[in-house]
Scaffold this active site. Sequence first.
Site, mmCIF file in Angstrom:
data_model
loop_
_atom_site.group_PDB
_atom_site.id
_atom_site.type_symbol
_atom_site.label_atom_id
_atom_site.label_comp_id
_atom_site.label_asym_id
_atom_site.label_seq_id
_atom_site.Cartn_x
_atom_site.Cartn_y
_atom_site.Cartn_z
ATOM 1 N N GLY A 46 32.912 61.201 54.970
ATOM 2 C CA GLY A 46 31.504 61.254 55.348
ATOM 3 C C GLY A 46 31.147 62.664 55.780
ATOM 4 N N GLN A 51 26.229 68.653 60.567
ATOM 5 C CA GLN A 51 27.539 69.300 60.375
ATOM 6 C C GLN A 51 27.448 70.493 59.422
ATOM 7 O OE1 GLN A 51 29.591 65.314 59.568
ATOM 8 N NE2 GLN A 51 31.178 66.440 60.650
ATOM 9 N N CYS A 89 37.259 64.260 62.806
ATOM 10 C CA CYS A 89 35.906 64.742 62.511
ATOM 11 C C CYS A 89 36.040 66.104 61.840
ATOM 12 C CB CYS A 89 35.114 64.858 63.812
ATOM 13 S SG CYS A 89 33.424 65.420 63.564
ATOM 14 N N LEU A 90 35.299 66.293 60.762
ATOM 15 C CA LEU A 90 35.375 67.579 60.055
ATOM 16 C C LEU A 90 34.860 68.712 60.941
ATOM 17 C CD1 LEU A 90 34.190 66.471 56.489
ATOM 18 C CD2 LEU A 90 36.526 66.685 57.362
ATOM 19 N N HIS A 131 30.177 56.407 62.672
ATOM 20 C CA HIS A 131 30.535 57.797 63.013
ATOM 21 C C HIS A 131 29.431 58.746 62.521
ATOM 22 C CE1 HIS A 131 33.767 61.074 63.327
ATOM 23 N NE2 HIS A 131 32.803 61.678 62.642
ATOM 24 N N GLU A 132 28.972 58.532 61.286
ATOM 25 C CA GLU A 132 27.955 59.439 60.709
ATOM 26 C C GLU A 132 26.596 59.252 61.380
ATOM 27 O OE1 GLU A 132 29.046 61.793 58.985
ATOM 28 O OE2 GLU A 132 31.010 60.871 58.704
ATOM 29 N N HIS A 135 26.465 61.097 64.487
ATOM 30 C CA HIS A 135 26.189 62.535 64.285
ATOM 31 C C HIS A 135 24.678 62.794 64.236
ATOM 32 C CE1 HIS A 135 29.892 64.779 63.679
ATOM 33 N NE2 HIS A 135 30.370 63.906 62.809
HETATM 34 O O1 K1U Z 1 31.791 63.030 59.869
HETATM 35 C C1 K1U Z 1 32.900 63.513 59.724
HETATM 36 O O2 K1U Z 1 33.324 64.364 60.490
HETATM 37 C C2 K1U Z 1 33.768 63.034 58.597
HETATM 38 C C3 K1U Z 1 34.874 62.134 59.098
HETATM 39 C C4 K1U Z 1 34.367 60.708 59.134
HETATM 40 C C5 K1U Z 1 35.263 59.642 59.671
HETATM 41 C C6 K1U Z 1 36.591 59.808 59.933
HETATM 42 C C7 K1U Z 1 37.349 58.769 60.430
HETATM 43 C C8 K1U Z 1 36.799 57.564 60.641
HETATM 44 C C9 K1U Z 1 35.481 57.406 60.389
HETATM 45 C C10 K1U Z 1 34.710 58.431 59.893
HETATM 46 C C11 K1U Z 1 36.042 62.272 58.153
HETATM 47 O O3 K1U Z 1 35.963 61.956 57.016
HETATM 48 S S1 K1U Z 1 37.454 63.010 58.760
HETATM 49 C C12 K1U Z 1 38.672 62.631 57.516
HETATM 50 C C13 K1U Z 1 39.338 61.366 57.885
HETATM 51 O O4 K1U Z 1 39.595 61.178 59.044
HETATM 52 C C14 K1U Z 1 39.669 60.320 56.926
HETATM 53 C C15 K1U Z 1 39.811 60.594 55.598
HETATM 54 C C16 K1U Z 1 40.144 59.576 54.727
HETATM 55 C C17 K1U Z 1 40.341 58.294 55.192
HETATM 56 C C18 K1U Z 1 40.192 58.022 56.537
HETATM 57 C C19 K1U Z 1 39.878 59.048 57.417
HETATM 58 ZN ZN ZN Z 2 32.372 63.733 62.411
#
Ligand code: K1U
Ligand code: ZN
Length: 186
Positions: A46, A51, A89-90, A131-132, A135
């Site tokens: 996401g 971001q 979180c990115l 989560h999004e 944000h």
């Molecule tokens: O919004 C963001 O920072 C993106 C974030 C979203 C997210 C992560 C974990 C749980 C819910 C939502 C990410 O994508 S971080 C990458 C990550 O943690 C992930 C990647 C693939 C599968 C599961 C998690």
């Molecule tokens: Zn995030």
Amino acid sequence: MSILEIRVLGDPILREETTPVEHVTTELRTLVKNMFETMYLAKGIGLAAPQVGRSERLTVIDVDDNPIVVINPEIVSASSAKGKAEEGCLSIPDVYGDVERPSSVRVRALDLEGRPFELDATELLARCLQHEIDHLHGKLFIDYLSVLKRRSALSKWTKEKDKYPGFIRRLETDPSRSHEHPDEEL
Ligand code: K1U
Ligand code: ZN
């Protein structure tokens, strides 16, 4: 298409409320394309507009190869059943924490044509949507951690944050350099 810079913890835009989208313009469609490209390069599931330094109420999501554009989202219902899972979180690279959230949600939003839709989500999609959407209201996953776990997450971030001068994370676009640590780059 372009890869966008990702704002990291400390940039005030991550704590601001977003502004609802009134019209889906050509510029907004380009932003959406660039957000997807940036999210895929960063290996995220996401990415929300703040971001990438934008104040529109807009996020892109791709869980299980199903890209979704979510404009002006609202959570219309959430299950009383909750689940806990690790989140990252990115915008806070290399920091993780367990977050408890409703296991399923119904979200109402607009698509890229400006048409309303509703989405019933469970499991990782439900978590990612929450989560999004957080944000888009200036909330981050670390806000849900206990005092001790939040302190530990912030202490980890204190060691990481110097890699991101100006609170900007620039993604590596050259695959031959992607194994390198950011502070090893020229
Ligand atoms: O919004 C963001 O920072 C993106 C974030 C979203 C997210 C992560 C974990 C749980 C819910 C939502 C990410 O994508 S971080 C990458 C990550 O943690 C992930 C990647 C693939 C599968 C599961 C998690
Ligand atoms: Zn995030």
